[in-house]
Design a protein around this motif. Sequence first.
Motif, PDB file in Angstrom:
ATOM      1  N   THR A 250       1.340  -6.770  -5.389  1.00 18.94           N
ATOM      2  CA  THR A 250       0.686  -7.208  -4.149  1.00 18.94           C
ATOM      3  C   THR A 250      -0.368  -6.190  -3.712  1.00 18.94           C
ATOM      4  N   ALA A 251      -1.195  -6.594  -2.779  1.00 21.63           N
ATOM      5  CA  ALA A 251      -2.213  -5.699  -2.235  1.00 21.63           C
ATOM      6  C   ALA A 251      -1.557  -4.487  -1.568  1.00 21.63           C
ATOM      7  N   ALA A 252      -0.437  -4.724  -0.889  1.00 16.17           N
ATOM      8  CA  ALA A 252       0.279  -3.625  -0.227  1.00 16.17           C
ATOM      9  C   ALA A 252       0.824  -2.637  -1.249  1.00 16.17           C
ATOM     10  N   GLN A 253       1.346  -3.149  -2.358  1.00 15.78           N
ATOM     11  CA  GLN A 253       1.869  -2.273  -3.407  1.00 15.78           C
ATOM     12  C   GLN A 253       0.743  -1.470  -4.063  1.00 15.78           C
ATOM     13  N   THR A 254      -0.400  -2.098  -4.227  1.00 15.74           N
ATOM     14  CA  THR A 254      -1.562  -1.393  -4.769  1.00 15.74           C
ATOM     15  C   THR A 254      -1.957  -0.242  -3.850  1.00 15.74           C
ATOM     16  N   ALA A 255      -1.984  -0.501  -2.558  1.00 12.82           N
ATOM     17  CA  ALA A 255      -2.358   0.527  -1.581  1.00 12.82           C
ATOM     18  C   ALA A 255      -1.367   1.693  -1.600  1.00 12.82           C
ATOM     19  N   ILE A 256      -0.089   1.381  -1.757  1.00 12.05           N
ATOM     20  CA  ILE A 256       0.922   2.439  -1.816  1.00 12.05           C
ATOM     21  C   ILE A 256       0.749   3.284  -3.082  1.00 12.05           C
ATOM     22  N   GLY A 257       0.494   2.636  -4.193  1.00  6.56           N
ATOM     23  CA  GLY A 257       0.240   3.369  -5.430  1.00  6.56           C
ATOM     24  C   GLY A 257      -0.943   4.309  -5.283  1.00  6.56           C
ATOM     25  N   GLN A 258      -1.993   3.831  -4.646  1.00  8.21           N
ATOM     26  CA  GLN A 258      -3.196   4.638  -4.472  1.00  8.21           C
ATOM     27  C   GLN A 258      -3.012   5.731  -3.420  1.00  8.21           C
ATOM     28  N   PHE A 259      -2.178   5.471  -2.428  1.00  3.46           N
ATOM     29  CA  PHE A 259      -1.928   6.455  -1.368  1.00  3.46           C
ATOM     30  C   PHE A 259      -1.427   7.768  -1.948  1.00  3.46           C
ATOM     31  N   TRP A 260      -0.514   7.678  -2.926  1.00  2.00           N
ATOM     32  CA  TRP A 260       0.105   8.874  -3.493  1.00  2.00           C
ATOM     33  C   TRP A 260      -0.691   9.457  -4.653  1.00  2.00           C
ATOM     34  N   ASN A 261      -1.945   9.036  -4.783  1.00  2.16           N
ATOM     35  CA  ASN A 261      -2.855   9.660  -5.748  1.00  2.16           C
ATOM     36  C   ASN A 261      -3.554  10.864  -5.122  1.00  2.16           C
ATOM     37  N   THR A 401      11.599   6.881  -1.495  1.00  2.00           N
ATOM     38  CA  THR A 401      11.515   5.514  -2.030  1.00  2.00           C
ATOM     39  C   THR A 401      10.063   5.111  -2.215  1.00  2.00           C
ATOM     40  N   ASP A 402       9.223   5.480  -1.257  1.00  2.00           N
ATOM     41  CA  ASP A 402       7.804   5.145  -1.323  1.00  2.00           C
ATOM     42  C   ASP A 402       7.135   5.810  -2.518  1.00  2.00           C
ATOM     43  N   VAL A 403       7.435   7.087  -2.729  1.00  2.00           N
ATOM     44  CA  VAL A 403       6.837   7.819  -3.847  1.00  2.00           C
ATOM     45  C   VAL A 403       7.297   7.235  -5.181  1.00  2.00           C
ATOM     46  N   VAL A 408       5.496   3.864 -10.105  1.00  2.00           N
ATOM     47  CA  VAL A 408       5.671   2.693 -10.974  1.00  2.00           C
ATOM     48  C   VAL A 408       4.510   1.730 -10.772  1.00  2.00           C
ATOM     49  N   TRP A 409       4.185   1.450  -9.515  1.00  2.00           N
ATOM     50  CA  TRP A 409       3.123   0.485  -9.211  1.00  2.00           C
ATOM     51  C   TRP A 409       1.740   0.989  -9.628  1.00  2.00           C
ATOM     52  N   ALA A 410       1.604   2.303  -9.779  1.00  2.00           N
ATOM     53  CA  ALA A 410       0.340   2.866 -10.257  1.00  2.00           C
ATOM     54  C   ALA A 410       0.264   2.876 -11.778  1.00  2.00           C
ATOM     55  N   GLY A 411       1.391   2.502 -12.438  1.00  2.00           N
ATOM     56  CA  GLY A 411       1.409   2.442 -13.899  1.00  2.00           C
ATOM     57  C   GLY A 411       1.586   3.789 -14.560  1.00  2.00           C
TER      58      GLY A 411
END
Length: 438
Positions: A250-261, A401-403, A408-411
């Motif tokens: 989802t868009a939200a999951q994408t944003a979370i993956g990118q947040f922790w970059n 949990t978020d990290v 995973v969502w960032a691949g």
Amino acid sequence: MRLTRLRIVATAFVLGLSALAVGTSGPAAAPTRAADATISPQTVLDWNSIAVDTVRAATPAKFQIEGQLYMTYVQAAVYDAVVAATGKGTPYRKLKVTIPGASPRAAVASAAYSTLMYFFPAQATSLTATYTDYLNVTLSKLTASAKQAGVAVGAAAAADLIASRWGDGRDAPVATAYGVGPQPAGTWVFAPAPSAQSAQTPWVGFMKPFLMESASQFRSPAPPAMTSAQYTADFNEVKTLGSATSTARTAAQTAIGQFWNANVINQYAQVFQSVAKAHNFDLAATARLLAMGTMVSSDAGIACMDAKYHYLLWRPVTAIRGADSDGNPDTAAASSWSPLLTTPNHPEYPSAHGCVTAATIAVLENVLKTKTINVDVPGATGGGTTLTTTRHFATGDELLTDVANARVWAGLHYRFSTTAGVELGKAVAKWDLDHFGK
């Protein structure tokens, strides 16, 4: 070796003492334990930010865990200087120097400056200008004697810290050509472009820790076999949700993956700073928080890199593209698969973000004496590393949990790697917190 160590001590001491002639006007101070009547934490916060900027401006660039090591050098020296100047707390290393009337704020500036000057001589001009201005302007109301005594204490703390870390393994050459040439299925190799084509800081996994007994003291257990149900499930999860072109994420999951970059050095420094401000920590408490936070997370990073280069497990991008060689009939290869974010160029297992974040949270829970930490964490957007947004986490478990989800969502990781990273970070933190100041 002994002569070299003495030269290091002398160099760092002279660097700090060179500022003694700066801002010497003003009345003499009566000899007291600490010359500052009410000690604000601002000097500790200021020099923490200066250290972050210095580490991030280094050439060649310092990678995430590598950069945190330099932050630890600085914050350990600052903490010891504060303890020596205030008499509050138990130091990391007890200084064999007592200078009555030393200003803790001048000691902080001197310790940070002297440590940074030793490790980042290429930035000497800008560091010296910043330091001189800080003594003459920000600390202008200190008496000359209090400032001079504080500078001497800070220089001594820096010298002692630098000498104590001589030969700790920083930047030591590693003979094994990790990630090069044909490897058996399951073995980590260089990630495809745009990842850097070299093994990232393998020497970190062989370093002398700050508090642990050895880098391998809490080494993670072996990862799941490639034919196991756990590996299969986690392989397929990251393949589906971590793809750059995933339609399941989802868009939200994408944003979370990118947040922790985001850049971890800057990210967690800001978290520690905000906690100190929110809880009205004084200078001594703030110095302790930053020393403990960087030290424990650095040890977690060292332990993590030990495990990574011990197991050499391949990253999802390599595993998914080469799944036809893994001996698992339930994993299908996808030759053009790419992750949402660029894969860091070090082995898969365990997740470094899990290690460092779990250690960081353990420090916050220890200092705040509650699991309800209520922190605002700055993060990135759109695949960048600059801190451009903020998210709130009420508890450490929410943040962990978020990290884990983000990696995973960032691949970038399998789920079992994030779990192992968290467990390793917690084990290191428990040991370090039990031994900090002892």
